[in-house]
Design a protein around this motif. Sequence first.
Motif, mmCIF file in Angstrom:
data_model
loop_
_atom_site.group_PDB
_atom_site.id
_atom_site.type_symbol
_atom_site.label_atom_id
_atom_site.label_comp_id
_atom_site.label_asym_id
_atom_site.label_seq_id
_atom_site.Cartn_x
_atom_site.Cartn_y
_atom_site.Cartn_z
ATOM 1 N N GLN A 79 38.463 46.992 31.799
ATOM 2 C CA GLN A 79 39.848 46.571 31.956
ATOM 3 C C GLN A 79 40.309 46.929 33.367
ATOM 4 N N LEU A 80 40.938 45.938 34.014
ATOM 5 C CA LEU A 80 41.423 46.155 35.360
ATOM 6 C C LEU A 80 42.821 46.775 35.353
ATOM 7 N N GLN A 81 43.043 47.636 36.329
ATOM 8 C CA GLN A 81 44.402 48.082 36.626
ATOM 9 C C GLN A 81 44.835 47.362 37.903
ATOM 10 N N LEU A 82 45.979 46.728 37.845
ATOM 11 C CA LEU A 82 46.483 45.942 38.966
ATOM 12 C C LEU A 82 47.802 46.521 39.436
ATOM 13 N N VAL A 83 47.924 46.684 40.741
ATOM 14 C CA VAL A 83 49.147 47.233 41.324
ATOM 15 C C VAL A 83 49.612 46.311 42.446
ATOM 16 N N GLU A 84 50.805 45.759 42.279
ATOM 17 C CA GLU A 84 51.394 44.923 43.306
ATOM 18 C C GLU A 84 52.204 45.776 44.279
ATOM 19 N N SER A 85 52.253 45.329 45.518
ATOM 20 C CA SER A 85 53.080 45.986 46.525
ATOM 21 C C SER A 85 53.486 44.965 47.572
ATOM 22 N N GLY A 86 54.444 45.351 48.409
ATOM 23 C CA GLY A 86 54.860 44.492 49.507
ATOM 24 C C GLY A 86 56.149 43.744 49.283
ATOM 25 N N ALA A 117 46.284 45.141 44.321
ATOM 26 C CA ALA A 117 45.113 45.999 44.391
ATOM 27 C C ALA A 117 44.552 46.215 42.996
ATOM 28 N N ALA A 118 43.258 45.983 42.852
ATOM 29 C CA ALA A 118 42.593 46.091 41.554
ATOM 30 C C ALA A 118 41.689 47.309 41.523
ATOM 31 N N SER A 119 41.636 47.945 40.378
ATOM 32 C CA SER A 119 40.741 49.077 40.190
ATOM 33 C C SER A 119 40.290 49.111 38.739
ATOM 34 N N GLY A 120 39.206 49.867 38.485
ATOM 35 C CA GLY A 120 38.771 50.083 37.121
ATOM 36 C C GLY A 120 37.759 49.087 36.608
ATOM 37 N N PHE A 121 37.200 48.255 37.504
ATOM 38 C CA PHE A 121 36.225 47.253 37.085
ATOM 39 C C PHE A 121 35.091 47.266 38.084
ATOM 40 N N THR A 122 33.860 47.239 37.585
ATOM 41 C CA THR A 122 32.721 47.372 38.486
ATOM 42 C C THR A 122 32.322 46.059 39.142
ATOM 43 N N SER A 123 32.853 44.968 38.676
ATOM 44 C CA SER A 123 32.513 43.658 39.219
ATOM 45 C C SER A 123 33.743 43.000 39.813
ATOM 46 N N ASP A 124 33.545 42.056 40.735
ATOM 47 C CA ASP A 124 34.668 41.271 41.252
ATOM 48 C C ASP A 124 34.671 39.864 40.662
ATOM 49 N N ARG A 149 53.805 26.633 51.778
ATOM 50 C CA ARG A 149 54.607 27.837 52.065
ATOM 51 C C ARG A 149 53.877 29.113 51.683
ATOM 52 N N PHE A 150 53.156 29.076 50.566
ATOM 53 C CA PHE A 150 52.466 30.262 50.078
ATOM 54 C C PHE A 150 50.960 30.088 50.265
ATOM 55 N N THR A 151 50.301 31.193 50.591
ATOM 56 C CA THR A 151 48.848 31.193 50.763
ATOM 57 C C THR A 151 48.260 32.397 50.054
ATOM 58 N N ILE A 152 47.155 32.185 49.366
ATOM 59 C CA ILE A 152 46.488 33.267 48.663
ATOM 60 C C ILE A 152 45.135 33.523 49.320
ATOM 61 N N SER A 153 44.756 34.796 49.376
ATOM 62 C CA SER A 153 43.454 35.170 49.917
ATOM 63 C C SER A 153 42.985 36.430 49.207
ATOM 64 N N ARG A 154 41.700 36.701 49.314
ATOM 65 C CA ARG A 154 41.190 37.906 48.672
ATOM 66 C C ARG A 154 40.171 38.574 49.568
ATOM 67 N N ASP A 155 40.146 39.893 49.486
ATOM 68 C CA ASP A 155 39.184 40.727 50.189
ATOM 69 C C ASP A 155 38.451 41.516 49.119
ATOM 70 N N ASN A 156 37.283 41.035 48.721
ATOM 71 C CA ASN A 156 36.553 41.685 47.637
ATOM 72 C C ASN A 156 36.090 43.084 48.023
ATOM 73 N N ALA A 157 35.867 43.323 49.308
ATOM 74 C CA ALA A 157 35.466 44.665 49.736
ATOM 75 C C ALA A 157 36.571 45.681 49.479
ATOM 76 N N LYS A 158 37.805 45.216 49.521
ATOM 77 C CA LYS A 158 38.961 46.097 49.280
ATOM 78 C C LYS A 158 39.536 45.915 47.890
ATOM 79 N N ASN A 159 38.922 45.028 47.097
ATOM 80 C CA ASN A 159 39.432 44.738 45.747
ATOM 81 C C ASN A 159 40.915 44.390 45.785
ATOM 82 N N THR A 160 41.287 43.585 46.748
ATOM 83 C CA THR A 160 42.698 43.256 46.954
ATOM 84 C C THR A 160 42.866 41.762 47.167
#
Length: 125
Positions: free
Chosen positions: A1-8, A23-30, A66-77
């Motif tokens: 189960q992932l823990q997700l924390v929004e910020s900004g 930011a995601a934590s608690g999961f060994t896979s992306d 207007r909105f853009t989504i991106s991900r950095d798997n190295a940072k789980n973010t």
Amino acid sequence: QLQLVESGGGFVQPGGSLRLSCAASGFTSDSYAIGWFRQAPGKEREGLLCISSTGSPNYKDSVKGRFTISRDNAKNTVYLQMNSLKPEDTAVYYCAADYGGTYYCATALDIYDDWGQGTQVTVSS
């Protein structure tokens, strides 16, 4: 189960920009998609855009350009860049994880498994 924390989140004037992070934590896979959603006062929660685990985005028409989504798997973010903000963008913004979203993602709420607590975005002059 992932823990997700929004910020900004925060306060911004119309026409301004904000970048939200999930930011995601608690999961060994992306191997999960991340979606961004928002809920304005008195309204239902709506899906905005998402990104698959392989980096394929999917945007609702209402936020394209207007909105853009991106991900950095190295940072789980996962990031949500919001530009040209309008007062009607005021809402609590949530990110959520879909464990089935490897190559493709969708913005339907009911396919998402784990949710963050949300971050407030207020657009006002």
